[in-house]
Scaffold this active site. Sequence first.
Site, mmCIF file in Angstrom:
data_model
loop_
_atom_site.group_PDB
_atom_site.id
_atom_site.type_symbol
_atom_site.label_atom_id
_atom_site.label_comp_id
_atom_site.label_asym_id
_atom_site.label_seq_id
_atom_site.Cartn_x
_atom_site.Cartn_y
_atom_site.Cartn_z
ATOM 1 N N TYR A 217 0.866 -1.248 -0.059
ATOM 2 C CA TYR A 217 0.198 0.052 -0.013
ATOM 3 C C TYR A 217 0.877 1.431 0.177
ATOM 4 C CZ TYR A 217 -4.193 -2.868 1.235
ATOM 5 O OH TYR A 217 -5.364 -3.591 1.135
ATOM 6 N N LEU B 233 -18.811 -2.080 -1.627
ATOM 7 C CA LEU B 233 -19.935 -1.147 -2.351
ATOM 8 C C LEU B 233 -19.842 -1.630 -3.784
ATOM 9 C CD1 LEU B 233 -19.442 2.078 -0.338
ATOM 10 C CD2 LEU B 233 -21.326 0.485 -0.345
ATOM 11 N N GLY B 234 -18.928 -2.529 -3.997
ATOM 12 C CA GLY B 234 -18.747 -2.768 -5.450
ATOM 13 C C GLY B 234 -18.120 -1.718 -6.148
#
Length: 297
Positions: free
Chosen positions: A54, A211-212
């Site tokens: 990250y 949330l896709g």
Amino acid sequence: MTTPTAAFAGRTVFRIGYGALQLERLHDRRGEAVALLRRAVELGADHVDTAEFYGFGFANDVIREALRPEDEVLVVTKVGADPDPDGPLPLRLAQRPEQLRASVEDNLRSLGVDRLPVVNLRRLDTGPGLRPEGDQVVDLDDQLATMTALRDEGKIGAIGLSSVTPDGLRRALPAGVVCVQNAYSLASRDDEDMLELCVAEGIAWVPFFPLGGAFPGLPKVTEEPAVQTAAAALGVTPSQIGLAWLLHHAPNVLLIPGTADAAHLEANMAVSEITLDAATLATLDAIKSRSNEGPIG
């Protein structure tokens, strides 16, 4: 009202944590990144999800600076991929046992700790994204042997799995699994049977892409009319409805929404206060689930 806490790796945690991926958006504003993470802790987040890749280590550096022992925050990291700043993608697969071990050492070093409380093995067997090729196609048992050895050595506390199939999870159960991270949302519930298995086994379910919409072709929860209607009725955002549904759906769901914005952070942490009544839940449950298999890339 949902239960605000759940069991995770021998701890009881607030069901909304913080995903550190978005911290890299503050790469040139390190002070803001540290302040944002401190604010997450103030708002109740006591588990943080991170990885060495990250921001090429930036997220771990921020966590090392921002978190204090007295915060008692459970830091969850992952192995199976490494940073690749010069590659076509910002990460490369690192699935081989010796690479998993090296990734654990990298995370120990960048986080400045002697032991990683939870480490997720990122398998990439399912869901959108990369797939292993060539020497990166590694048998799960070989990987679990390495992870178990690292746990026995005290370098990691507990083992989780990411992007795993139901068969993979069942094979891994004897090794001891504390969490599963798979792509899962109200609009894409391919892994419902696996979620139920996790409930039965006392394993935390930590959905990513909750949330896709993170990959082209993945359905977006916030675009569902029933979600928008519920949000308007309750005076909250469609995103908050999508996250609240996950908390209501199963008692072992833990959320790790990520953001680089303080206001968005507060909205995410407030989701635990949203109550969905039976009629609203029934309407949301009736939303058609579509596949979470996005394009490979």
